[in-house]
Design a protein around this motif. Structure first.
Motif, PDB file in Angstrom:
ATOM      1  N   UNK A 254       0.830  -1.220   0.000  1.00  0.00           N
ATOM      2  CA  UNK A 254       0.000   0.000   0.000  1.00  0.00           C
ATOM      3  C   UNK A 254       0.857   1.259   0.000  1.00  0.00           C
ATOM      4  N   UNK A 255       2.165   1.106   0.295  1.00  0.00           N
ATOM      5  CA  UNK A 255       3.045   2.285   0.282  1.00  0.00           C
ATOM      6  C   UNK A 255       3.916   2.335  -0.981  1.00  0.00           C
ATOM      7  N   UNK A 256       3.759   1.310  -1.815  1.00  0.00           N
ATOM      8  CA  UNK A 256       4.483   1.323  -3.099  1.00  0.00           C
ATOM      9  C   UNK A 256       3.438   1.584  -4.182  1.00  0.00           C
ATOM     10  N   UNK A 257       3.272   2.862  -4.509  1.00  0.00           N
ATOM     11  CA  UNK A 257       2.185   3.231  -5.416  1.00  0.00           C
ATOM     12  C   UNK A 257       2.448   2.700  -6.812  1.00  0.00           C
ATOM     13  N   UNK A 258       3.727   2.536  -7.131  1.00  0.00           N
ATOM     14  CA  UNK A 258       4.044   2.069  -8.484  1.00  0.00           C
ATOM     15  C   UNK A 258       5.463   1.554  -8.507  1.00  0.00           C
ATOM     16  N   UNK A 259       5.681   0.502  -9.260  1.00  0.00           N
ATOM     17  CA  UNK A 259       7.042   0.090  -9.585  1.00  0.00           C
ATOM     18  C   UNK A 259       7.075  -0.242 -11.059  1.00  0.00           C
ATOM     19  N   UNK A 260       8.122   0.199 -11.730  1.00  0.00           N
ATOM     20  CA  UNK A 260       8.316  -0.281 -13.099  1.00  0.00           C
ATOM     21  C   UNK A 260       9.795  -0.534 -13.296  1.00  0.00           C
ATOM     22  N   UNK A 266      20.030 -12.932 -15.551  1.00  0.00           N
ATOM     23  CA  UNK A 266      21.084 -13.866 -15.943  1.00  0.00           C
ATOM     24  C   UNK A 266      20.588 -14.995 -16.837  1.00  0.00           C
ATOM     25  N   UNK A 267      19.268 -15.255 -16.807  1.00  0.00           N
ATOM     26  CA  UNK A 267      18.766 -16.388 -17.584  1.00  0.00           C
ATOM     27  C   UNK A 267      18.412 -15.998 -19.021  1.00  0.00           C
ATOM     28  N   UNK A 268      18.600 -14.749 -19.402  1.00  0.00           N
ATOM     29  CA  UNK A 268      18.108 -14.335 -20.719  1.00  0.00           C
ATOM     30  C   UNK A 268      19.006 -13.269 -21.340  1.00  0.00           C
ATOM     31  N   UNK A 269      19.097 -13.297 -22.667  1.00  0.00           N
ATOM     32  CA  UNK A 269      19.860 -12.250 -23.356  1.00  0.00           C
ATOM     33  C   UNK A 269      19.023 -11.013 -23.600  1.00  0.00           C
ATOM     34  N   UNK A 270      17.701 -11.163 -23.438  1.00  0.00           N
ATOM     35  CA  UNK A 270      16.786 -10.044 -23.702  1.00  0.00           C
ATOM     36  C   UNK A 270      16.187  -9.559 -22.381  1.00  0.00           C
ATOM     37  N   UNK A 271      15.744  -8.328 -22.341  1.00  0.00           N
ATOM     38  CA  UNK A 271      15.261  -7.791 -21.062  1.00  0.00           C
ATOM     39  C   UNK A 271      13.851  -8.231 -20.690  1.00  0.00           C
ATOM     40  N   UNK A 272      13.579  -8.138 -19.423  1.00  0.00           N
ATOM     41  CA  UNK A 272      12.235  -8.406 -18.914  1.00  0.00           C
ATOM     42  C   UNK A 272      11.719  -7.102 -18.317  1.00  0.00           C
ATOM     43  N   UNK A 273      10.460  -6.802 -18.621  1.00  0.00           N
ATOM     44  CA  UNK A 273       9.865  -5.563 -18.120  1.00  0.00           C
ATOM     45  C   UNK A 273       8.840  -5.922 -17.045  1.00  0.00           C
ATOM     46  N   UNK A 274       8.893  -5.218 -15.943  1.00  0.00           N
ATOM     47  CA  UNK A 274       7.899  -5.473 -14.893  1.00  0.00           C
ATOM     48  C   UNK A 274       7.141  -4.180 -14.570  1.00  0.00           C
ATOM     49  N   UNK A 275       5.926  -4.393 -14.118  1.00  0.00           N
ATOM     50  CA  UNK A 275       5.034  -3.295 -13.762  1.00  0.00           C
ATOM     51  C   UNK A 275       4.259  -3.690 -12.529  1.00  0.00           C
ATOM     52  N   UNK A 276       4.168  -2.835 -11.567  1.00  0.00           N
ATOM     53  CA  UNK A 276       3.331  -3.126 -10.408  1.00  0.00           C
ATOM     54  C   UNK A 276       2.638  -1.867  -9.937  1.00  0.00           C
ATOM     55  N   UNK A 277       1.443  -2.036  -9.384  1.00  0.00           N
ATOM     56  CA  UNK A 277       0.710  -0.924  -8.772  1.00  0.00           C
ATOM     57  C   UNK A 277       0.247  -1.425  -7.410  1.00  0.00           C
ATOM     58  N   UNK A 278       0.818  -0.886  -6.379  1.00  0.00           N
ATOM     59  CA  UNK A 278       0.564  -1.334  -5.001  1.00  0.00           C
ATOM     60  C   UNK A 278       0.789  -2.859  -4.907  1.00  0.00           C
ATOM     61  N   UNK A 279      -0.199  -3.612  -4.392  1.00  0.00           N
ATOM     62  CA  UNK A 279       0.049  -5.051  -4.204  1.00  0.00           C
ATOM     63  C   UNK A 279       0.026  -5.820  -5.522  1.00  0.00           C
ATOM     64  N   UNK A 280      -0.379  -5.166  -6.575  1.00  0.00           N
ATOM     65  CA  UNK A 280      -0.651  -5.884  -7.816  1.00  0.00           C
ATOM     66  C   UNK A 280       0.545  -5.827  -8.768  1.00  0.00           C
ATOM     67  N   UNK A 281       1.097  -6.986  -9.054  1.00  0.00           N
ATOM     68  CA  UNK A 281       2.218  -7.061  -9.989  1.00  0.00           C
ATOM     69  C   UNK A 281       1.697  -7.654 -11.296  1.00  0.00           C
ATOM     70  N   UNK A 282       1.868  -6.925 -12.391  1.00  0.00           N
ATOM     71  CA  UNK A 282       1.381  -7.444 -13.673  1.00  0.00           C
ATOM     72  C   UNK A 282       2.302  -8.580 -14.131  1.00  0.00           C
ATOM     73  N   UNK A 302       7.605   4.514  -6.977  1.00  0.00           N
ATOM     74  CA  UNK A 302       6.955   5.717  -6.444  1.00  0.00           C
ATOM     75  C   UNK A 302       6.379   5.318  -5.090  1.00  0.00           C
ATOM     76  N   UNK A 303       6.907   5.915  -4.053  1.00  0.00           N
ATOM     77  CA  UNK A 303       6.575   5.501  -2.687  1.00  0.00           C
ATOM     78  C   UNK A 303       5.786   6.586  -1.975  1.00  0.00           C
ATOM     79  N   UNK A 304       4.960   6.151  -1.019  1.00  0.00           N
ATOM     80  CA  UNK A 304       4.322   7.119  -0.130  1.00  0.00           C
ATOM     81  C   UNK A 304       4.454   6.564   1.294  1.00  0.00           C
ATOM     82  N   UNK A 305       5.267   7.245   2.080  1.00  0.00           N
ATOM     83  CA  UNK A 305       5.415   6.824   3.473  1.00  0.00           C
ATOM     84  C   UNK A 305       6.370   5.664   3.655  1.00  0.00           C
TER      85      UNK A 305
END
Ligand SMILES: Nc1nc2c(ncn2[C@@H]2O[C@H](COP(=O)(O)OP(=O)(O)OP(=O)(O)O)[C@@H](O)[C@H]2O)c(=O)[nH]1
Length: 324
Positions: A254-260, A266-282, A302-305
């Motif tokens: 609830x204090x992590x409003x967003x992560x990207x 190490x397992x891949x030559x190509x990148x992995x993209x992640x997205x999360x909004x609060x508890x929800x990780x896509x 993006x954090x709050x508190x």
């Protein structure tokens, strides 16, 4: 094929319905189904868009992010059934207009966690309107404002005609949610693919990622939010990282409003993209290749508190433990 749910959010009166009308005017609505959520017993917004979208579904009164999540699920499943029966055209995307007080995170979590919805629908874009003439006040008084801005994949500035100067607001929004396109609503045309697309699920996720790479984020406080940026050169242990991030979101979601993040693993030559909004990780998106020569991993929170120094320390402990 899974259908994208794009969410249009933004504080009360920020221009969500006006935008929808503009966006969908003249568009063949065969490919878009609309859900509108309003407070109050008598919905009005759906009447306003009905001339461009006759099959609009008005969700029952209440806020879709808290009290009527079950109804959202019902509405989505009913849309699918009606489509299968041929009662409505074979749409390929749903747009949900939230109430002005909605926090997008529980809506995204409903989509991610519900076994009947998962696989049928996926999170497309979160489009957040920001009323340029009231943004400062709304940010100060209403925590929903920041939650909506942090969750955004697209930030739209409305009512710029009523604001003296939007340069400071633009800079503030860009510092809060780095790399997210900021567009003035008057520049939006019907059928705009930047808004009707599917974000990282679209045909060109690398374009999305290149946008963040161009933005050098620094750790700083912006109003009630702290933006924390982590970069690292060594490839990450993907499984260990997944455990760290899941635990972090479980404990402090609830204090992590967003992560990207764009990750060199190490397992891949190509990148992995992640997205999360609060508890929800896509679901992570595996890009076919790096968008450019830069292979540095980056994570932006993006954090709050939540003290960015604690986050950084926790990540350092993890990286030492799982050094690839
Ligand atoms: N001056 C000006 N007025 C705008 C603009 N965009 C929207 N409005 C007006 O703002 C008012 C609210 O717009 P809506 O589109 O209903 O806003 P909303 O976000 O759907 O409102 P809620 O559903 O109540 O949260 C309407 O009177 C619009 O005509 C803009 O860019 N400039």
């Amino acid at each position: 094929m899974s259908i994208a749910l794009n969410v249009i959010t933004g504080f009360l009166g920020s221009g969500k319905t006006t935008l929808l009308k503009r966006l969908l005017q003249g568009e063949s609505l065969g490919d878009t189904a609309l859900l509108i959520n309003e407070f109050g017993d008598v919905g009005i917004d759906h009447l306003l868009v009905e001339e461009v979208a006759p099959d609009t579904v008005l969700l029952p009164s209440g806020c879709v992010c808290c009290s009527i999540r079950g109804e959202l699920k019902e509405a989505l499943l009913t849309l699918l059934q009606r489509r299968e029966r041929g009662e409505i055209p074979a749409f390929k995307r749903v747009i949900l207009e939230t109430t002005g007080l909605a926090d997008p995170a529980p809506i995204l979590a409903t989509l991610n966690n519900d076994v009947q919805l998962r696989g049928r629908f996926h999170i497309g874009l979160v489009i957040t309107l920001v009323d340029a003439s009231h943004a400062a006040l709304q940010e100060r008084l209403h925590p929903e404002w920041l939650a909506q801005v942090a969750a955004a994949d697209r930030l739209l500035l409305s009512k710029t005609d009523l604001a003296d100067d939007c340069a400071a607001l633009r800079a503030h929004l860009q510092a809060l949610n780095a790399g997210t396109p900021i567009i003035e609503t008057h520049a939006i045309h019907s059928g705009d693919q930047l808004l009707l697309g599917e974000g990282l699920r679209s045909a060109e996720p690398a374009v999305e990622v290149s946008r963040w790479q161009l933005h050098q984020t620094t750790t700083a406080t912006h109003g009630a939010a702290q933006v924390c940026s982590l970069t690292f050169d060594q490839p990450l242990d993907w499984v260990g990282f997944g455990v760290w991030l899941s635990m972090l979101l479980r404990c402090h979601g609830e204090r992590i409003l967003r992560v990207k993040g764009l990750l060199n693993v190490n397992a891949s030559n190509a990148p992995i993209v992640i997205h999360g909004v609060q508890h929800c990780l896509h679901a992570p998106v595996h890009l076919p290749a790096w968008p450019g020569s830069d292979r540095q991993s980056r994570l932006v929170f993006i954090l709050r508190g939540l003290d960015p120094a604690l986050l950084r320390r926790s990540f350092d402990v993890f990286s030492r433990r799982f050094a690839a």
